[in-house]
Scaffold this motif. Sequence first.
Motif, PDB file in Angstrom:
ATOM      1  N   GLY A 123       0.695  -1.394   0.065  1.00  0.00           N
ATOM      2  CA  GLY A 123       0.022   0.122  -0.030  1.00  0.00           C
ATOM      3  C   GLY A 123       0.872   1.414   0.152  1.00  0.00           C
ATOM      4  O   GLY A 123       0.985   1.980   1.141  1.00  0.00           O
ATOM      5  N   GLU A 124       1.324   1.752  -1.079  1.00  0.00           N
ATOM      6  CA  GLU A 124       2.113   2.828  -1.289  1.00  0.00           C
ATOM      7  C   GLU A 124       1.311   3.819  -2.309  1.00  0.00           C
ATOM      8  O   GLU A 124       0.937   3.506  -3.321  1.00  0.00           O
ATOM      9  N   GLU A 125       1.422   5.050  -1.599  1.00  0.00           N
ATOM     10  CA  GLU A 125       0.515   5.931  -2.644  1.00  0.00           C
ATOM     11  C   GLU A 125       1.460   6.974  -3.350  1.00  0.00           C
ATOM     12  O   GLU A 125       2.704   6.994  -2.697  1.00  0.00           O
ATOM     13  N   ASP A 126       0.962   7.375  -4.542  1.00  0.00           N
ATOM     14  CA  ASP A 126       1.832   8.523  -5.064  1.00  0.00           C
ATOM     15  C   ASP A 126       0.659   9.432  -5.579  1.00  0.00           C
ATOM     16  O   ASP A 126      -0.562   8.836  -6.076  1.00  0.00           O
ATOM     17  N   PRO A 127       0.828  10.813  -5.706  1.00  0.00           N
ATOM     18  CA  PRO A 127       2.224  11.346  -5.133  1.00  0.00           C
ATOM     19  C   PRO A 127       1.821  11.374  -3.618  1.00  0.00           C
ATOM     20  O   PRO A 127       0.801  11.224  -2.800  1.00  0.00           O
ATOM     21  N   GLN A 128       3.028  11.735  -2.936  1.00  0.00           N
ATOM     22  CA  GLN A 128       2.784  11.816  -1.422  1.00  0.00           C
ATOM     23  C   GLN A 128       2.140  13.271  -1.320  1.00  0.00           C
ATOM     24  O   GLN A 128       1.385  13.365  -0.185  1.00  0.00           O
ATOM     25  N   ALA A 129       2.281  14.089  -2.157  1.00  0.00           N
ATOM     26  CA  ALA A 129       1.725  15.553  -1.792  1.00  0.00           C
ATOM     27  C   ALA A 129       1.052  15.915  -3.253  1.00  0.00           C
ATOM     28  O   ALA A 129       1.705  15.913  -3.989  1.00  0.00           O
ATOM     29  N   LEU A 130      -0.152  16.577  -2.955  1.00  0.00           N
ATOM     30  CA  LEU A 130      -0.814  17.118  -4.184  1.00  0.00           C
ATOM     31  C   LEU A 130      -1.553  18.645  -4.008  1.00  0.00           C
ATOM     32  O   LEU A 130      -2.297  18.569  -2.969  1.00  0.00           O
ATOM     33  N   SER A 131      -1.253  19.350  -4.896  1.00  0.00           N
ATOM     34  CA  SER A 131      -1.812  20.650  -4.615  1.00  0.00           C
ATOM     35  C   SER A 131      -2.485  21.106  -5.856  1.00  0.00           C
ATOM     36  O   SER A 131      -2.053  20.939  -6.969  1.00  0.00           O
ATOM     37  N   ILE A 132      -3.775  21.404  -5.711  1.00  0.00           N
ATOM     38  CA  ILE A 132      -4.643  21.769  -6.919  1.00  0.00           C
ATOM     39  C   ILE A 132      -5.585  22.813  -6.704  1.00  0.00           C
ATOM     40  O   ILE A 132      -5.793  23.206  -5.427  1.00  0.00           O
ATOM     41  N   GLN A 133      -6.165  23.470  -7.615  1.00  0.00           N
ATOM     42  CA  GLN A 133      -7.009  24.472  -7.670  1.00  0.00           C
ATOM     43  C   GLN A 133      -8.527  23.929  -7.373  1.00  0.00           C
ATOM     44  O   GLN A 133      -8.809  22.723  -8.067  1.00  0.00           O
ATOM     45  N   GLU A 134      -9.426  24.555  -6.931  1.00  0.00           N
ATOM     46  CA  GLU A 134     -10.825  24.085  -6.526  1.00  0.00           C
ATOM     47  C   GLU A 134     -11.348  23.836  -8.003  1.00  0.00           C
ATOM     48  O   GLU A 134     -11.010  24.753  -8.981  1.00  0.00           O
ATOM     49  N   GLY A 135     -12.302  22.860  -8.149  1.00  0.00           N
ATOM     50  CA  GLY A 135     -12.580  22.560  -9.427  1.00  0.00           C
ATOM     51  C   GLY A 135     -11.813  21.862 -10.173  1.00  0.00           C
ATOM     52  O   GLY A 135     -12.326  21.115 -10.949  1.00  0.00           O
ATOM     53  N   GLU A 136     -10.736  21.449 -10.073  1.00  0.00           N
ATOM     54  CA  GLU A 136      -9.633  20.643 -10.619  1.00  0.00           C
ATOM     55  C   GLU A 136     -10.085  19.278 -10.153  1.00  0.00           C
ATOM     56  O   GLU A 136     -10.688  18.840  -9.061  1.00  0.00           O
ATOM     57  N   ASN A 137      -9.726  18.247 -10.928  1.00  0.00           N
ATOM     58  CA  ASN A 137      -9.686  16.729 -10.313  1.00  0.00           C
ATOM     59  C   ASN A 137      -8.461  16.506  -9.633  1.00  0.00           C
ATOM     60  O   ASN A 137      -7.249  16.923 -10.211  1.00  0.00           O
ATOM     61  N   ALA A 138      -8.551  15.500  -8.858  1.00  0.00           N
ATOM     62  CA  ALA A 138      -7.299  15.063  -8.096  1.00  0.00           C
ATOM     63  C   ALA A 138      -7.428  13.354  -8.267  1.00  0.00           C
ATOM     64  O   ALA A 138      -8.331  12.749  -7.903  1.00  0.00           O
ATOM     65  N   THR A 139      -6.035  12.996  -8.692  1.00  0.00           N
ATOM     66  CA  THR A 139      -5.873  11.596  -8.970  1.00  0.00           C
ATOM     67  C   THR A 139      -4.826  11.031  -8.110  1.00  0.00           C
ATOM     68  O   THR A 139      -3.649  11.431  -8.041  1.00  0.00           O
ATOM     69  N   MET A 140      -5.079  10.332  -7.262  1.00  0.00           N
ATOM     70  CA  MET A 140      -4.183   9.520  -6.308  1.00  0.00           C
ATOM     71  C   MET A 140      -4.069   7.970  -6.681  1.00  0.00           C
ATOM     72  O   MET A 140      -4.995   7.398  -6.957  1.00  0.00           O
ATOM     73  N   ASN A 141      -2.729   7.502  -6.480  1.00  0.00           N
ATOM     74  CA  ASN A 141      -2.694   6.063  -6.928  1.00  0.00           C
ATOM     75  C   ASN A 141      -1.989   5.255  -5.719  1.00  0.00           C
ATOM     76  O   ASN A 141      -1.384   5.959  -4.789  1.00  0.00           O
ATOM     77  N   CYS A 142      -2.325   4.282  -5.712  1.00  0.00           N
ATOM     78  CA  CYS A 142      -1.884   3.145  -4.712  1.00  0.00           C
ATOM     79  C   CYS A 142      -1.426   1.770  -5.352  1.00  0.00           C
ATOM     80  O   CYS A 142      -2.015   1.387  -6.180  1.00  0.00           O
ATOM     81  N   SER A 143       0.008   1.488  -4.889  1.00  0.00           N
ATOM     82  CA  SER A 143       0.261   0.174  -5.328  1.00  0.00           C
ATOM     83  C   SER A 143       0.611  -0.933  -4.091  1.00  0.00           C
ATOM     84  O   SER A 143       0.877  -0.202  -3.031  1.00  0.00           O
ATOM     85  N   TYR A 144       0.413  -2.011  -4.429  1.00  0.00           N
ATOM     86  CA  TYR A 144       0.661  -2.920  -3.213  1.00  0.00           C
ATOM     87  C   TYR A 144       1.329  -4.199  -3.772  1.00  0.00           C
ATOM     88  O   TYR A 144       1.355  -4.314  -4.952  1.00  0.00           O
ATOM     89  N   LYS A 145       1.646  -5.035  -2.834  1.00  0.00           N
ATOM     90  CA  LYS A 145       2.675  -6.070  -3.223  1.00  0.00           C
ATOM     91  C   LYS A 145       2.033  -7.485  -3.212  1.00  0.00           C
ATOM     92  O   LYS A 145       2.283  -8.169  -4.041  1.00  0.00           O
ATOM     93  N   THR A 146       1.172  -7.634  -2.173  1.00  0.00           N
ATOM     94  CA  THR A 146       0.440  -9.134  -2.128  1.00  0.00           C
ATOM     95  C   THR A 146      -0.790  -9.395  -2.733  1.00  0.00           C
ATOM     96  O   THR A 146      -1.223  -8.209  -3.069  1.00  0.00           O
ATOM     97  N   SER A 147      -1.239 -10.261  -3.014  1.00  0.00           N
ATOM     98  CA  SER A 147      -2.749 -10.516  -3.474  1.00  0.00           C
ATOM     99  C   SER A 147      -3.557 -10.038  -2.129  1.00  0.00           C
ATOM    100  O   SER A 147      -3.305 -10.356  -1.095  1.00  0.00           O
TER     101      SER A 147
END
Lengths: 112, 114
Positions: A4-28
Motif C-alpha cells: 500500500g504505497e500511494e503517490d504522489p505523497q503530496a498534491l496541490s490543486i485548484q478548486e474545481g480541478e480533478n485530483a488523482t491519487m495512486n496506490c500500489s501494493y505487493k501481495t494478493s
Amino acid sequence: SQQGEEDPQALSIQEGENATMNCSYKTSINNLQWYRQNSGRGLVHLILIRSNEREKHSGRLRVTLDTSKKSSSLLITASRAADTASYFCATDPNTGGFKTIFGAGTRLFVKA
Amino acid sequence: EPEVTQTPSHQVTQMGQEVILRCVPISNHLYFYWYRQILGQKVEFLVSFYNNEISEKSEIFDDQFSVERPDGSNFTLKIRSTKLEDSAMYFCATQASGRANTQYFGPGTRLTVL
C-alpha cells in the motif's frame, strides 16, 4: 517497499480541478479501501472495492483496481477546498486472518 | 448513525506505566481492530480480534500489548509497560461481518508517554 504505497505523497490543486491519487501494493488482496483523514482526526471510510471489481463510483469519487498491476487509483472530480485532507489506501491481504495494511498516504491540498 | 467511541481522548502517562485504552464498538459488530499512528506517519495495523480471540497481529504487537473484551461490549488495548516510542494516536475500528464490509473507526486516543 511496503504494502500500500500511494503517490504522489503530496498534491496541490485548484478548486474545481480533478485530483488523482495512486496506490500500489505487493501481495494478493481480498479488497482495497480508501480512507480520508483530516489533520489529527480519525479516519473516514470512502469506498471499498473488492478484488473481483475493476471500478466503483461514489458521488464525486471514482476508484479503479487493477489486480494484474497490483494498483488502484482514486479520482476526486470537481474538487473543493473541503476535500483538503490526507487520503490513504488500505489493503486486506490474502493471508487468512483479518488484517488491514495502510499506505503512507497522499496529502491533498485544494486551494480555493 | 452509530459510532465507535474511544476513551480517553488523551492519555498522558509515565514511561513504564500500564495504560488501558477503551473502545465501544458499534452494536452487533463482530470484528475489532486496533491501529496506531505515530505523529506524521501512516496508520499501522496492530491486531484484529474476532470470536473472542486474536485473528492476526503485527510485529508491533509484542508481549507488552494485549486485547480483550472483558464484558462483551468494550474492547480494550492494554500496554503493560509503556515506552517513549508508544506515544501515538491509537484507533479502534469495528466491522459488521465478513472482510468485505466497511471498518468504522473511532476518533482515537492520543497517548503521550513521558
